[in-house]
Design a protein around this motif. Structure first.
Motif, PDB file in Angstrom:
ATOM      1  N   LEU A   1      13.814 -14.257   3.437  1.00  0.00           N
ATOM      2  CA  LEU A   1      13.366 -15.472   3.736  1.00  0.00           C
ATOM      3  C   LEU A   1      14.551 -16.721   3.916  1.00  0.00           C
ATOM      4  O   LEU A   1      14.611 -17.337   4.633  1.00  0.00           O
ATOM      5  CB  LEU A   1      12.133 -16.151   3.320  1.00  0.00           C
ATOM      6  CG  LEU A   1      10.877 -15.181   3.632  1.00  0.00           C
ATOM      7  CD1 LEU A   1       9.636 -15.512   3.096  1.00  0.00           C
ATOM      8  CD2 LEU A   1      10.698 -15.135   5.232  1.00  0.00           C
ATOM      9  N   ARG A   2      15.239 -16.857   2.327  1.00  0.00           N
ATOM     10  CA  ARG A   2      16.187 -17.620   2.293  1.00  0.00           C
ATOM     11  C   ARG A   2      17.088 -17.285   3.190  1.00  0.00           C
ATOM     12  O   ARG A   2      18.068 -18.348   3.681  1.00  0.00           O
ATOM     13  CB  ARG A   2      16.667 -17.664   0.887  1.00  0.00           C
ATOM     14  CG  ARG A   2      15.651 -18.107  -0.168  1.00  0.00           C
ATOM     15  CD  ARG A   2      16.047 -18.439  -1.469  1.00  0.00           C
ATOM     16  NE  ARG A   2      14.826 -18.925  -2.363  1.00  0.00           N
ATOM     17  CZ  ARG A   2      14.409 -20.079  -2.254  1.00  0.00           C
ATOM     18  NH1 ARG A   2      14.445 -20.941  -1.338  1.00  0.00           N
ATOM     19  NH2 ARG A   2      13.529 -20.157  -3.188  1.00  0.00           N
TER      20      ARG A   2
ATOM     21  N   TYR B   1       5.371 -18.493   6.215  1.00  0.00           N
ATOM     22  CA  TYR B   1       6.012 -17.215   5.627  1.00  0.00           C
ATOM     23  C   TYR B   1       6.135 -16.951   4.312  1.00  0.00           C
ATOM     24  O   TYR B   1       6.654 -17.874   3.658  1.00  0.00           O
ATOM     25  CB  TYR B   1       7.595 -16.787   6.387  1.00  0.00           C
ATOM     26  CG  TYR B   1       7.634 -17.029   7.868  1.00  0.00           C
ATOM     27  CD1 TYR B   1       7.710 -15.569   8.347  1.00  0.00           C
ATOM     28  CD2 TYR B   1       7.291 -18.038   8.959  1.00  0.00           C
ATOM     29  CE1 TYR B   1       7.438 -15.667   9.899  1.00  0.00           C
ATOM     30  CE2 TYR B   1       7.419 -18.034  10.166  1.00  0.00           C
ATOM     31  CZ  TYR B   1       7.471 -16.561  10.683  1.00  0.00           C
ATOM     32  OH  TYR B   1       7.746 -16.563  11.863  1.00  0.00           O
ATOM     33  N   LEU B   2       5.324 -16.163   3.678  1.00  0.00           N
ATOM     34  CA  LEU B   2       5.248 -15.971   2.290  1.00  0.00           C
ATOM     35  C   LEU B   2       5.989 -14.886   1.678  1.00  0.00           C
ATOM     36  O   LEU B   2       6.078 -13.778   2.264  1.00  0.00           O
ATOM     37  CB  LEU B   2       3.449 -15.635   1.852  1.00  0.00           C
ATOM     38  CG  LEU B   2       2.552 -16.896   2.564  1.00  0.00           C
ATOM     39  CD1 LEU B   2       1.177 -16.174   2.246  1.00  0.00           C
ATOM     40  CD2 LEU B   2       2.788 -18.222   2.529  1.00  0.00           C
ATOM     41  N   ALA B   3       6.518 -15.163   0.529  1.00  0.00           N
ATOM     42  CA  ALA B   3       7.414 -14.051  -0.152  1.00  0.00           C
ATOM     43  C   ALA B   3       6.525 -13.882  -1.517  1.00  0.00           C
ATOM     44  O   ALA B   3       6.452 -14.839  -2.268  1.00  0.00           O
ATOM     45  CB  ALA B   3       8.863 -14.862  -0.545  1.00  0.00           C
ATOM     46  N   GLN B   4       6.230 -12.823  -1.649  1.00  0.00           N
ATOM     47  CA  GLN B   4       5.406 -12.215  -2.974  1.00  0.00           C
ATOM     48  C   GLN B   4       6.617 -11.441  -3.890  1.00  0.00           C
ATOM     49  O   GLN B   4       6.227 -11.518  -4.953  1.00  0.00           O
ATOM     50  CB  GLN B   4       4.491 -11.373  -2.576  1.00  0.00           C
ATOM     51  CG  GLN B   4       3.062 -11.644  -2.146  1.00  0.00           C
ATOM     52  CD  GLN B   4       1.965 -10.789  -1.947  1.00  0.00           C
ATOM     53  OE1 GLN B   4       1.868  -9.989  -2.895  1.00  0.00           O
ATOM     54  NE2 GLN B   4       1.379 -10.701  -0.906  1.00  0.00           N
ATOM     55  N   THR B   5       7.562 -10.848  -3.651  1.00  0.00           N
ATOM     56  CA  THR B   5       8.701 -10.216  -4.162  1.00  0.00           C
ATOM     57  C   THR B   5       9.867 -10.875  -3.883  1.00  0.00           C
ATOM     58  O   THR B   5      10.266 -11.783  -3.186  1.00  0.00           O
ATOM     59  CB  THR B   5       8.885  -8.895  -3.544  1.00  0.00           C
ATOM     60  OG1 THR B   5       9.171  -9.159  -1.894  1.00  0.00           O
ATOM     61  CG2 THR B   5       7.483  -8.248  -3.343  1.00  0.00           C
ATOM     62  N   GLU B   6      10.707 -10.476  -4.983  1.00  0.00           N
ATOM     63  CA  GLU B   6      12.133 -11.161  -4.870  1.00  0.00           C
ATOM     64  C   GLU B   6      12.891 -10.833  -3.528  1.00  0.00           C
ATOM     65  O   GLU B   6      13.520 -11.514  -3.020  1.00  0.00           O
ATOM     66  CB  GLU B   6      12.873 -10.554  -6.185  1.00  0.00           C
ATOM     67  CG  GLU B   6      14.196 -11.195  -6.046  1.00  0.00           C
ATOM     68  CD  GLU B   6      15.126 -10.727  -7.429  1.00  0.00           C
ATOM     69  OE1 GLU B   6      15.744 -11.561  -8.175  1.00  0.00           O
ATOM     70  OE2 GLU B   6      15.178  -9.444  -7.641  1.00  0.00           O
ATOM     71  N   ALA B   7      12.716  -9.246  -3.170  1.00  0.00           N
ATOM     72  CA  ALA B   7      13.502  -9.182  -1.991  1.00  0.00           C
ATOM     73  C   ALA B   7      12.895  -9.586  -0.683  1.00  0.00           C
ATOM     74  O   ALA B   7      13.785 -10.182   0.121  1.00  0.00           O
ATOM     75  CB  ALA B   7      13.433  -7.513  -1.953  1.00  0.00           C
TER      76      ALA B   7
END
Length: 806
Positions: free
Chosen positions: A102-103, A91-97
């Motif tokens: 995810l956290r 699962y990838l996060a490109q943005t802060e949101a």
């Protein structure tokens, strides 16, 4: 073919077969499934069949993890392969949101013992060397993520159900569903009729058509959906293991290995509806022509993330139908207006949810209630206001924004307004920013000028300070809150008191003008609802409850027959309401009426019919703000006149309009619970602090069950938490609900509601904990990061209730 059955499931897709299997697993063997064509027809056979466990909703996460675990158990039980591949999911996060999302999910996974955690970019690259991780802020890993074989899973459910005695009849279309005078149903088919107590509509693409046979109109709309599979790719062909799938929702596509190539799918903005006037009866294992240009933008995002994809040829494209509800969740549960008719329609992530969905359906049918609070899936969340136009608009929005984050409190504008009150335009011109509640537009907060929109996110947004001004205004002077979206009922007749006592756990007020608070008890002994009941006359009562739960509560009210000559009527559409609260509320209202509002004449939890500003209305001395206040309930025809008078009188004491965001903050300061958050069928009365309102010296709905529950120690307790300012300031975020609570590294609970207490200057939360007491310090995982918090001994606002009763 059998002529009688305990339940008849209509639809042989993965959901119908799962429900059949779980009915037998819970002990019913005399059950039948009818399929108009072959098993897996419709949407099941061409599904990408990805499986994943985590969801923003904790209970849906539980259900998805049950499903993932079930598939291998199902294989062992039936000998039928489910084609399970579990190489894991990245699962990838490109943005802060997305990182916040995810956290938070990882923190929930830790609390509930689920396998979902952060890994380094280096580790992620090792697991899937095809991925370009440039610009990625964090990576979460789910080792059990993967995919299954749609036909294998469906047939495994079918085999398991047959082994326990179920009957399955293919090529047996249902031509009619006729309810009999005794409440049973006759299901008519070309091969004969079956009498049953339960009809289960799991007809997938034909859910609307099957529902219509029983006079039910379901808010569903099919769309086209595309994915494609590449030719063999050299990078994959040379590997000795299967690559983990990639969830790059910021890129708006999904991607996993299929054979020696990749499967890539997308929810494009340029979407297409299908079968708007009805699903063709001759449609089965059919597809639409490819239209890959529509997903070109999504495809380019995928190529940027996995460059090797750009060199691969396309082996085959799949463009098939899916059927959606207005919010993208299943429409599930007994139809409140009918006996013995159960719906399970509009499922999108079917292979992630099929097992849990089947289990919940079987529990609901056999045991009368699910073990988890599933209101997010309950078909009763929609009602007659959910028109075809609304459904189309919402489905378009859901499809095009499938991978967008649903932020806490986010309100989407598609399809609105659906229902408005007479003061809607006045409120809009005053700068109201509206939310949707059971179809009604209601003010969330008031901006400085008309036309303002709100921002969304996990941190404090543009409405944070305006809501604070509303809270402070009410606490210091007074506020005018539109509460018209509350559910309102009248019970009138010679048996009214007896009937209400048989429904609700508390004893109904004896004296005219008295009110009481009362729980409604669910089948498992939990809190199915909380209501205020007021005696207006010897044979008439007014009942007020949650607006969004009105159709849900119909099921409970129907379980107790009304005495002859007694009526129970919804007044929600006919009656509007305002809550006037704050230290100057008495002065504000007194200027508009000759009735005395002095405490000795109109005390707390009392009611009177009064004339106020020339409007005949019912006034109740209660307030969800926890402050001095009155609820005013008037005819809808009088709402605009009353509102104008209240606003004008309010100016004299420095009062003005207050939205529901402020109301939520104010009630948290007082520690008041709210249905759907603190109160749900999952929580026992003694865990919520409502056991004192369960009068065990009388008979009432589910009394025997709750008696057993009350004899047991509480599993957890509802508490109030003060989040430490240093941590809150650093993150610029308050708890909103769902955040795990830890103590010394051990999970002890979760938040149910949260927000900033503007009048007490504290970031606050309500939640359930076990093994922690008032005064203890715990950690609330706001944004998935630990925020220190102290469990409070009492609410910070007016703990003795002096202002409330003043």
């Amino acid at each position: 073919m059998r002529t009688e059955a305990q339940a008849v499931v209509i639809g042989g897709g993965v959901i119908g077969c799962s429900i059949l299997y779980h009915l037998t697993k819970l002990g019913w063997s005399d059950v039948v499934l009818l399929e108009r064509d072959e098993l897996t027809s419709g949407s099941t056979w061409h599904a990408a069949a990805n499986i994943h466990g985590l969801h923003d909703s904790t209970n849906i996460s539980r259900i998805q993890h049950y499903t993932m675990k079930l598939y291998k158990e199902l294989e062992a039980e039936t000998g039928q392969s489910c084609g399970v591949f579990q190489p894991g999911s990245l699962y990838l996060a490109q943005t802060e949101a997305r990182e916040h999302q995810l956290r938070l999910q990882a923190a929930k996974a830790k609390l509930y013992g689920m396998n979902f955690y952060e890994i380094s970019i280096e580790k992620a690259r090792e697991l899937n060397p095809l991925v370009n991780f440039d610009g990625i802020r964090c990576v979460m890993y789910e080792p059990e993520g993967g995919n299954v074989d749609p036909s294998g899973v469906t047939n495994a459910y079918a085999v398991g159900a047959r082994q326990r005695g179920a009957g399955i009849h293919r090529f047996t279309p249902v031509t009619a569903t006729d309810q009999q005078p005794d409440g049973s149903w006759i299901i008519r088919t070309p091969r004969g009729d079956i009498r049953t107590k339960w009809v289960v509509n799991a007809a997938g693409l034909w859910g609307r058509e099957v529902a219509a046979l029983a006079g039910i109109e379901l808010p569903l709309q099919p769309t086209e959906h595309q994915y494609f599979v590449t030719e063999t790719m050299a990078d994959i062909d040379g590997m000795d293991r299967r690559l983990p799938s990639v969830s790059d929702r910021d890129g708006e596509y999904y991607l996993r290995q299929e054979g020696k190539g990749l499967l890539v799918g997308a929810y494009e903005r340029d979407m297409r509806f299908w079968a708007e006037e009805g699903t063709p009866l001759d449609f089965a294992h059919d597809l639409f022509p490819d239209d890959l240009e529509r997903i070109e933008e999504n495809l380019m995002n995928a190529i940027t993330r996995v460059p090797a994809l750009g060199e691969a040829g396309i082996k085959r494209g799949i463009n098939g139908p899916m059927i959606w509800s207005p919010d993208g969740n299943v429409l599930m549960g007994p139809v409140p207006e009918l006996e013995g008719y159960f719906c399970c329609n509009g499922i999108i992530p079917g292979f992630s949810q099929s097992g849990g969905m089947g289990l919940m359906a079987a529990q609901w049918i056999i045991e009368g209630e699910t073990e988890y609070d599933m209101f997010a899936w309950d078909m009763a969340r929609f009602d007659r206001w959910t028109t075809k136009e609304f459904t189309r608009a919402r489905v378009r929005d859901q499809y095009a924004h499938r991978f967008a984050i649903h932020f806490p409190g986010e309100e989407r504008s598609a399809g609105r307004p659906a229902r408005t009150r007479p003061v809607y335009e006045t409120q809009r011109n005053m700068g109201a920013v509206f939310g949707l509640n059971a179809g009604w537009e209601h003010p969330l907060w008031f901006a400085d000028a008309p036309g303002a929109t709100e921002t969304n996110g996990f941190t404090r947004q543009n409405w944070w300070e305006p809501v604070g001004r509303e809270c402070r205004m009410l606490r210091e002077r007074a506020g005018i809150i539109d509460i018209s979206n509350f559910a309102k009922y009248r019970c009138k007749g010679p048996g009214a008191e007896d009937w209400l006592n048989a429904v609700f756990a508390n004893t109904m007020p004896k004296a005219v003008g008295r009110s009481c608070l009362t729980p409604l008890i669910g089948r498992r002994g939990g809190i199915a609802g909380d209501f205020t009941v007021t005696r207006l006359a010897g044979d008439e009562f007014r009942i007020i409850g949650s607006g969004m739960a009105e159709r849900y509560h119909k099921r409970f009210f129907k379980q107790v027959p009304l005495p002859e000559g007694t009526e129970f009527t919804s007044l929600t559409e006919a009656v509007c309401g305002f809550n006037i609260a704050g230290p100057e509320s008495r002065a504000l209202l007194q200027s508009l009426t000759d009735a005395s509002l002095a405490s000795e004449d109109f005390s707390f939890m009392r009611s009177q019919r009064i004339i106020l500003a020339g409007v005949d209305l019912l006034a109740l001395r209660v307030s969800f703000t926890g402050d001095l206040g009155w609820e005013l309930h008037c005819r809808v025809e009088d709402q605009a006149r009353l509102y104008d008078a209240l606003l004008e009188a309010g100016r004299g004491v420095g009062a003005g309009p207050v939205g529901s965001r402020a109301l939520m903050s104010l009630r948290i300061e007082k520690g008041y619970g709210s249905w759907g958050r603190e109160y749900s069928p999952e929580y026992w009365p003694q865990e919520v602090g409502l056991d004192r309102l369960c009068k065990m010296d009388k008979a009432f709905l589910n009394r025997d069950t709750v008696a057993g529950v009350l004899d047991r120690p509480a599993r957890e307790h509802l508490v109030m938490l003060h989040l430490h300012e240093a941590d809150v300031s650093a993150s610029n975020a308050d708890a909103t609900g769902g955040e795990p609570i830890f103590r010394d590294g051990k999970g002890v609970g979760r938040v149910t509601s949260g927000g900033y207490g503007y009048s007490v200057g504290m970031s606050l939360a309500l939640g359930y904990v076990t093994g922690a007491e008032p005064g203890d310090t715990v950690e609330v995982m706001v944004l998935g990061r630990p925020h220190r918090a102290t469990i409070l001994k009492e609410p910070p606002f007016d703990p003795r209730g002096k202002r409330l009763r003043g």
